[in-house]
Design a protein around this motif. Structure first.
Motif, PDB file in Angstrom:
ATOM      1  N   LEU A 221       0.838  -1.156   0.001  1.00 60.42           N
ATOM      2  CA  LEU A 221       0.029  -0.134   0.022  1.00 60.42           C
ATOM      3  C   LEU A 221       0.712   1.148  -0.152  1.00 60.42           C
ATOM      4  O   LEU A 221       1.609   1.644   0.871  1.00 60.42           O
ATOM      5  N   ASP A 222       0.939   2.142  -0.913  1.00 63.79           N
ATOM      6  CA  ASP A 222       1.365   3.275  -1.133  1.00 63.79           C
ATOM      7  C   ASP A 222       0.281   4.223  -0.396  1.00 63.79           C
ATOM      8  O   ASP A 222      -0.787   4.311  -0.585  1.00 63.79           O
ATOM      9  N   LEU A 223       0.649   5.110   0.458  1.00 66.63           N
ATOM     10  CA  LEU A 223       0.008   5.986   1.124  1.00 66.63           C
ATOM     11  C   LEU A 223      -0.678   7.304   0.294  1.00 66.63           C
ATOM     12  O   LEU A 223      -1.647   7.772   0.498  1.00 66.63           O
ATOM     13  N   ASN A 224       0.042   7.485  -0.925  1.00 69.18           N
ATOM     14  CA  ASN A 224      -0.420   8.686  -1.556  1.00 69.18           C
ATOM     15  C   ASN A 224      -1.367   8.261  -2.740  1.00 69.18           C
ATOM     16  O   ASN A 224      -0.796   7.789  -3.685  1.00 69.18           O
ATOM     17  N   LEU A 225      -2.518   8.114  -2.598  1.00 67.66           N
ATOM     18  CA  LEU A 225      -3.589   7.703  -3.559  1.00 67.66           C
ATOM     19  C   LEU A 225      -4.331   8.976  -4.048  1.00 67.66           C
ATOM     20  O   LEU A 225      -4.705   9.726  -3.336  1.00 67.66           O
ATOM     21  N   PRO A 226      -4.708   8.666  -5.463  1.00 62.44           N
ATOM     22  CA  PRO A 226      -5.764  10.110  -5.884  1.00 62.44           C
ATOM     23  C   PRO A 226      -6.901  10.042  -5.305  1.00 62.44           C
ATOM     24  O   PRO A 226      -7.585  11.154  -5.226  1.00 62.44           O
ATOM     25  N   ASP A 227      -7.528   8.983  -4.655  1.00 62.43           N
ATOM     26  CA  ASP A 227      -8.883   8.870  -4.494  1.00 62.43           C
ATOM     27  C   ASP A 227      -9.321   8.870  -2.994  1.00 62.43           C
ATOM     28  O   ASP A 227     -10.350   9.260  -2.614  1.00 62.43           O
ATOM     29  N   ILE A 228      -8.460   8.459  -2.170  1.00 63.30           N
ATOM     30  CA  ILE A 228      -8.665   8.168  -0.735  1.00 63.30           C
ATOM     31  C   ILE A 228      -7.204   8.281  -0.082  1.00 63.30           C
ATOM     32  O   ILE A 228      -6.270   7.871  -0.546  1.00 63.30           O
ATOM     33  N   ASP A 229      -7.385   8.726   1.372  1.00 69.56           N
ATOM     34  CA  ASP A 229      -6.152   8.875   2.071  1.00 69.56           C
ATOM     35  C   ASP A 229      -5.593   7.407   2.457  1.00 69.56           C
ATOM     36  O   ASP A 229      -6.499   6.698   2.618  1.00 69.56           O
ATOM     37  N   GLY A 230      -4.540   7.182   2.151  1.00 70.91           N
ATOM     38  CA  GLY A 230      -3.941   5.839   2.192  1.00 70.91           C
ATOM     39  C   GLY A 230      -4.322   5.505   3.736  1.00 70.91           C
ATOM     40  O   GLY A 230      -4.320   4.238   4.094  1.00 70.91           O
ATOM     41  N   TRP A 231      -3.876   6.173   4.764  1.00 68.95           N
ATOM     42  CA  TRP A 231      -4.424   5.992   5.988  1.00 68.95           C
ATOM     43  C   TRP A 231      -5.815   5.591   6.100  1.00 68.95           C
ATOM     44  O   TRP A 231      -6.024   4.699   7.005  1.00 68.95           O
ATOM     45  N   ARG A 232      -6.596   6.079   5.576  1.00 72.57           N
ATOM     46  CA  ARG A 232      -8.075   5.515   5.657  1.00 72.57           C
ATOM     47  C   ARG A 232      -8.085   4.338   5.312  1.00 72.57           C
ATOM     48  O   ARG A 232      -8.935   3.411   5.668  1.00 72.57           O
ATOM     49  N   LEU A 233      -7.450   4.130   4.164  1.00 73.59           N
ATOM     50  CA  LEU A 233      -7.840   2.581   3.365  1.00 73.59           C
ATOM     51  C   LEU A 233      -7.179   1.767   4.285  1.00 73.59           C
ATOM     52  O   LEU A 233      -7.588   0.634   4.453  1.00 73.59           O
ATOM     53  N   LEU A 234      -5.797   1.743   4.893  1.00 73.90           N
ATOM     54  CA  LEU A 234      -5.473   0.856   5.967  1.00 73.90           C
ATOM     55  C   LEU A 234      -6.233   0.779   7.174  1.00 73.90           C
ATOM     56  O   LEU A 234      -6.484  -0.533   7.456  1.00 73.90           O
ATOM     57  N   ASP A 235      -6.977   1.731   7.568  1.00 74.07           N
ATOM     58  CA  ASP A 235      -7.798   1.688   8.661  1.00 74.07           C
ATOM     59  C   ASP A 235      -8.861   0.655   8.261  1.00 74.07           C
ATOM     60  O   ASP A 235      -9.511  -0.163   8.967  1.00 74.07           O
ATOM     61  N   ARG A 236      -9.536   0.821   6.860  1.00 73.60           N
ATOM     62  CA  ARG A 236     -10.692   0.156   6.442  1.00 73.60           C
ATOM     63  C   ARG A 236     -10.171  -1.196   6.299  1.00 73.60           C
ATOM     64  O   ARG A 236     -10.905  -1.997   6.623  1.00 73.60           O
ATOM     65  N   LEU A 237      -9.170  -1.712   5.782  1.00 72.14           N
ATOM     66  CA  LEU A 237      -8.603  -3.001   5.557  1.00 72.14           C
ATOM     67  C   LEU A 237      -8.446  -3.731   6.871  1.00 72.14           C
ATOM     68  O   LEU A 237      -8.733  -4.884   6.906  1.00 72.14           O
ATOM     69  N   LYS A 238      -7.843  -2.811   7.784  1.00 71.73           N
ATOM     70  CA  LYS A 238      -7.635  -3.486   9.094  1.00 71.73           C
ATOM     71  C   LYS A 238      -8.816  -3.608   9.940  1.00 71.73           C
ATOM     72  O   LYS A 238      -8.789  -4.345  11.098  1.00 71.73           O
ATOM     73  N   THR A 239     -10.002  -2.693   9.759  1.00 74.59           N
ATOM     74  CA  THR A 239     -11.174  -3.134  10.632  1.00 74.59           C
ATOM     75  C   THR A 239     -12.313  -3.951  10.012  1.00 74.59           C
ATOM     76  O   THR A 239     -13.151  -4.362  10.466  1.00 74.59           O
ATOM     77  N   ASP A 240     -12.186  -4.256   8.610  1.00 74.37           N
ATOM     78  CA  ASP A 240     -13.247  -5.045   8.025  1.00 74.37           C
ATOM     79  C   ASP A 240     -12.700  -6.495   8.236  1.00 74.37           C
ATOM     80  O   ASP A 240     -11.607  -6.959   8.065  1.00 74.37           O
ATOM     81  N   LEU A 241     -13.766  -7.362   8.687  1.00 72.01           N
ATOM     82  CA  LEU A 241     -13.569  -8.639   9.090  1.00 72.01           C
ATOM     83  C   LEU A 241     -12.994  -9.393   7.766  1.00 72.01           C
ATOM     84  O   LEU A 241     -12.345 -10.525   7.949  1.00 72.01           O
ATOM     85  N   ALA A 242     -13.297  -9.126   6.727  1.00 76.91           N
ATOM     86  CA  ALA A 242     -12.897  -9.855   5.385  1.00 76.91           C
ATOM     87  C   ALA A 242     -11.418  -9.585   4.957  1.00 76.91           C
ATOM     88  O   ALA A 242     -11.160 -10.453   4.220  1.00 76.91           O
ATOM     89  N   THR A 243     -11.011  -8.539   5.564  1.00 73.89           N
ATOM     90  CA  THR A 243      -9.616  -8.209   4.965  1.00 73.89           C
ATOM     91  C   THR A 243      -8.541  -8.057   6.193  1.00 73.89           C
ATOM     92  O   THR A 243      -7.203  -7.917   5.892  1.00 73.89           O
ATOM     93  N   ARG A 244      -9.050  -7.976   7.353  1.00 74.24           N
ATOM     94  CA  ARG A 244      -7.947  -7.598   8.323  1.00 74.24           C
ATOM     95  C   ARG A 244      -6.871  -8.589   8.776  1.00 74.24           C
ATOM     96  O   ARG A 244      -5.779  -8.234   9.165  1.00 74.24           O
ATOM     97  N   HIS A 245      -7.039  -9.908   8.355  1.00 77.72           N
ATOM     98  CA  HIS A 245      -6.085 -10.757   8.549  1.00 77.72           C
ATOM     99  C   HIS A 245      -4.798 -10.640   7.305  1.00 77.72           C
ATOM    100  O   HIS A 245      -3.704 -11.380   7.283  1.00 77.72           O
ATOM    101  N   ILE A 246      -5.149  -9.792   6.183  1.00 79.02           N
ATOM    102  CA  ILE A 246      -4.128  -9.762   5.274  1.00 79.02           C
ATOM    103  C   ILE A 246      -3.090  -8.827   5.531  1.00 79.02           C
ATOM    104  O   ILE A 246      -3.238  -7.819   6.170  1.00 79.02           O
ATOM    105  N   PRO A 247      -1.808  -9.520   5.718  1.00 76.40           N
ATOM    106  CA  PRO A 247      -0.693  -8.449   5.851  1.00 76.40           C
ATOM    107  C   PRO A 247      -0.562  -7.137   4.911  1.00 76.40           C
ATOM    108  O   PRO A 247      -0.680  -7.500   3.659  1.00 76.40           O
TER     109      PRO A 247
END
Length: 94
Positions: free
Chosen positions: A26-52
């Protein structure tokens, strides 16, 4: 490796849910969403939180990334081919 690539954060989240990858870079500099927000979504979603998630960014926020659930942080630009090889080897060990 089989890679799925997108430059859009919203697409990355949908692709992660659909394909259940073994790892995400994950590059934090994305054109459509803040990378920190995406990381948070990945880590709080039960379907994706286990993915390193490997955060790769010019942003000097190693501690923040690790605290947010990333398994590793790699600063850009990569300083050597050896560092890239080490990162890929570590991903294979997951």
């Amino acid at each position: 490796f089989r890679a799925i690539v997108t430059s859009l954060g919203a697409a990355a989240l949908a692709l992660a849910r659909e394909h259940e990858p073994d790892a995400i870079t994950l590059d934090l500099n994305l054109p459509d969403i803040d990378g920190w927000r995406l990381l948070d979504r990945l880590k709080t979603d039960l379907a994706t939180r286990h993915i390193p998630v490997w955060v790769i960014s010019t942003d000097d926020s190693r501690e923040r990334a690790l605290d947010a659930g990333a398994c590793a942080f790699v600063a850009k630009p990569l300083q050597s081919r050896n560092l890239l090889d080490q990162m890929l080897s570590a991903m294979l060990e997951l």
